[in-house]
Design a protein around this motif. Structure first.
Motif, PDB file in Angstrom:
ATOM      1  N   ARG A  28      39.000  28.565  47.500  1.00  0.00           N
ATOM      2  CA  ARG A  28      40.649  29.303  47.976  1.00  0.00           C
ATOM      3  C   ARG A  28      41.005  30.321  48.124  1.00  0.00           C
ATOM      4  NH1 ARG A  28      44.817  26.117  48.722  1.00  0.00           N
ATOM      5  NH2 ARG A  28      44.331  24.370  47.492  1.00  0.00           N
ATOM      6  N   PRO A  29      40.694  31.737  49.504  1.00  0.00           N
ATOM      7  CA  PRO A  29      40.560  32.798  49.741  1.00  0.00           C
ATOM      8  C   PRO A  29      41.951  33.584  48.441  1.00  0.00           C
ATOM      9  CG  PRO A  29      40.069  31.889  51.243  1.00  0.00           C
ATOM     10  CD  PRO A  29      40.496  30.499  50.563  1.00  0.00           C
ATOM     11  N   GLN A  30      42.861  32.920  49.105  1.00  0.00           N
ATOM     12  CA  GLN A  30      43.468  33.226  48.079  1.00  0.00           C
ATOM     13  C   GLN A  30      44.440  33.242  46.607  1.00  0.00           C
ATOM     14  OE1 GLN A  30      48.432  32.237  48.997  1.00  0.00           O
ATOM     15  NE2 GLN A  30      48.998  31.332  47.242  1.00  0.00           N
ATOM     16  N   ALA A  31      43.276  32.168  45.747  1.00  0.00           N
ATOM     17  CA  ALA A  31      43.008  31.787  44.514  1.00  0.00           C
ATOM     18  C   ALA A  31      42.075  32.949  44.081  1.00  0.00           C
ATOM     19  CB  ALA A  31      42.482  30.320  44.555  1.00  0.00           C
ATOM     20  N   ARG A  32      40.957  33.624  44.315  1.00  0.00           N
ATOM     21  CA  ARG A  32      40.981  34.395  44.231  1.00  0.00           C
ATOM     22  C   ARG A  32      41.207  35.654  44.273  1.00  0.00           C
ATOM     23  NH1 ARG A  32      36.902  31.991  48.497  1.00  0.00           N
ATOM     24  NH2 ARG A  32      37.147  34.167  49.827  1.00  0.00           N
ATOM     25  N   SER A  33      41.875  35.594  45.674  1.00  0.00           N
ATOM     26  CA  SER A  33      42.734  37.259  45.468  1.00  0.00           C
ATOM     27  C   SER A  33      43.849  37.740  44.498  1.00  0.00           C
ATOM     28  CB  SER A  33      43.220  37.424  46.700  1.00  0.00           C
ATOM     29  OG  SER A  33      44.527  38.572  47.225  1.00  0.00           O
ATOM     30  N   GLN A  34      44.176  36.134  44.173  1.00  0.00           N
ATOM     31  CA  GLN A  34      45.577  36.054  43.132  1.00  0.00           C
ATOM     32  C   GLN A  34      44.889  36.908  42.056  1.00  0.00           C
ATOM     33  OE1 GLN A  34      48.412  36.527  44.486  1.00  0.00           O
ATOM     34  NE2 GLN A  34      48.997  36.985  42.523  1.00  0.00           N
ATOM     35  N   ALA A  35      43.140  35.438  41.439  1.00  0.00           N
ATOM     36  CA  ALA A  35      43.103  35.950  40.643  1.00  0.00           C
ATOM     37  C   ALA A  35      42.289  37.555  40.287  1.00  0.00           C
ATOM     38  CB  ALA A  35      41.705  35.008  40.387  1.00  0.00           C
ATOM     39  N   LEU A  36      41.986  37.758  40.842  1.00  0.00           N
ATOM     40  CA  LEU A  36      41.247  38.741  40.976  1.00  0.00           C
ATOM     41  C   LEU A  36      42.925  40.507  40.621  1.00  0.00           C
ATOM     42  CD1 LEU A  36      39.275  39.167  44.242  1.00  0.00           C
ATOM     43  CD2 LEU A  36      38.470  39.834  41.609  1.00  0.00           C
ATOM     44  N   HIS A  37      43.697  40.233  41.228  1.00  0.00           N
ATOM     45  CA  HIS A  37      45.051  40.979  41.025  1.00  0.00           C
ATOM     46  C   HIS A  37      45.448  40.684  40.004  1.00  0.00           C
ATOM     47  CE1 HIS A  37      48.969  42.843  41.643  1.00  0.00           C
ATOM     48  NE2 HIS A  37      49.300  41.526  41.398  1.00  0.00           N
ATOM     49  N   THR A  38      46.061  39.513  39.311  1.00  0.00           N
ATOM     50  CA  THR A  38      45.740  39.068  38.142  1.00  0.00           C
ATOM     51  C   THR A  38      45.391  40.235  36.818  1.00  0.00           C
ATOM     52  OG1 THR A  38      46.725  37.428  38.557  1.00  0.00           O
ATOM     53  CG2 THR A  38      47.292  37.282  36.058  1.00  0.00           C
ATOM     54  N   LEU A  39      43.499  40.058  36.992  1.00  0.00           N
ATOM     55  CA  LEU A  39      42.715  40.120  36.138  1.00  0.00           C
ATOM     56  C   LEU A  39      43.161  42.177  36.151  1.00  0.00           C
ATOM     57  CD1 LEU A  39      39.553  38.423  37.270  1.00  0.00           C
ATOM     58  CD2 LEU A  39      40.584  38.316  34.731  1.00  0.00           C
ATOM     59  N   SER A  40      43.474  42.578  36.893  1.00  0.00           N
ATOM     60  CA  SER A  40      43.544  43.598  37.484  1.00  0.00           C
ATOM     61  C   SER A  40      44.965  44.594  36.168  1.00  0.00           C
ATOM     62  CB  SER A  40      43.946  44.693  38.428  1.00  0.00           C
ATOM     63  OG  SER A  40      45.225  44.564  38.866  1.00  0.00           O
ATOM     64  N   LYS A  41      45.806  43.551  36.116  1.00  0.00           N
ATOM     65  CA  LYS A  41      47.063  44.212  35.727  1.00  0.00           C
ATOM     66  C   LYS A  41      46.742  43.772  34.010  1.00  0.00           C
ATOM     67  CE  LYS A  41      49.483  44.898  38.885  1.00  0.00           C
ATOM     68  NZ  LYS A  41      49.511  46.261  39.161  1.00  0.00           N
ATOM     69  N   ILE A  42      45.953  42.879  33.184  1.00  0.00           N
ATOM     70  CA  ILE A  42      45.672  42.069  32.521  1.00  0.00           C
ATOM     71  C   ILE A  42      44.597  43.481  32.336  1.00  0.00           C
ATOM     72  CG2 ILE A  42      44.020  41.263  30.843  1.00  0.00           C
ATOM     73  CD1 ILE A  42      45.103  38.745  32.730  1.00  0.00           C
ATOM     74  N   GLY A  43      44.382  43.995  32.855  1.00  0.00           N
ATOM     75  CA  GLY A  43      42.948  45.188  32.757  1.00  0.00           C
ATOM     76  C   GLY A  43      42.293  44.630  31.150  1.00  0.00           C
ATOM     77  N   ASP A  44      41.317  44.050  30.872  1.00  0.00           N
ATOM     78  CA  ASP A  44      40.465  43.879  30.604  1.00  0.00           C
ATOM     79  C   ASP A  44      38.923  43.740  31.028  1.00  0.00           C
ATOM     80  OD1 ASP A  44      38.835  42.577  28.382  1.00  0.00           O
ATOM     81  OD2 ASP A  44      40.679  42.244  27.298  1.00  0.00           O
TER      82      ASP A  44
END
Length: 223
Positions: free
Chosen positions: A84-100
């Motif tokens: 699901r594209p939105q799942a990929r996009s949103q997971a990436l966005h959240t990973l950028s906010k976590i920054g690990d």
């Protein structure tokens, strides 16, 4: 935003993430993030993949960042491989906010060149945040393969990611200004202009670059 007594019940808030009203879902995400609990992580990730409203998705991301990375990182990395594209996009966005940076291996060449523009844009932003020291030139080389892609907003996102990498992008941009495709040359020239002058407007830079390319030039070399 004022929380009601109903919002203060985290399990009830979790159920409210399915409500048909965006305002209710927003309050629910706020409540869940305000009272982190390991039981909430899967639901937050699942909802992020289907939530239609941007501002609710952003609150879901905030709620996920409130939970321990040990609970969220692997779950989000798994979503980067979702169909699901939105799942990929949103997971990436959240990973950028976590920054690990332990998430860096998930930012593959395939992810950076995802066929969906929104996913690719999220991947570019996330890559710049997570790239390990010394890996910037390799990342710049992969990002440069996307020059000329998409509409104005997509191209601006890529330019911003390249500019954020700084000096390592100079060589790949210089090479791209001689690419066979005119739209790739124009995008490279515009990005190089933004690298020299970060305050320059992208619209003006891309129009000037197109003019240069149409006249058969590649612009002044170097920085």
């Amino acid at each position: 935003m004022t929380m009601t007594s109903q919002d203060a019940d985290p399990m009830r808030a979790l159920r409210a993430l399915e409500d048909g009203r965006a305002s209710v879902r927003l309050r629910a995400a706020l409540a869940v993030g305000s009272a982190p609990d390991p039981r909430f992580v899967d639901k937050l990730v699942e909802r992020s993949a289907i939530e239609p409203e941007f501002f609710v998705r952003d609150m879901l991301t905030w709620a996920l960042t409130r939970h321990p990375v040990s609970l969220t990182l692997d779950r989000l990395v798994g979503e980067v491989r979702s169909e699901r594209p939105q799942a990929r996009s949103q997971a990436l966005h959240t990973l950028s906010k976590i920054g690990d940076r332990r998430a860096w291996p998930a930012i593959t060449r395939a992810v950076l060149s995802d066929a969906d523009d929104e996913v690719a844009r999220s991947a570019w932003r996330t890559a710049v945040v997570l790239v390990p020291d010394g890996e910037e030139p390799a990342l710049a080389a992969v990002l440069a393969t996307q020059l000329g892609r998409g509409d104005r907003e997509t191209q601006l996102s890529l330019s911003r990611a390249l500019v954020a990498l700084g000096e390592p992008v100079v060589e790949v941009l210089d090479a791209a200004t001689t690419a066979p495709a005119p739209h790739v040359r124009a995008h490279a020239l515009a990005t190089r202009q933004l690298l020299r002058d970060p305050d320059a407007g992208f619209a003006a830079a891309i129009e000037e670059a197109k003019r240069v390319v149409a006249l058969g030039g590649s612009g002044p070399g170097g920085r």
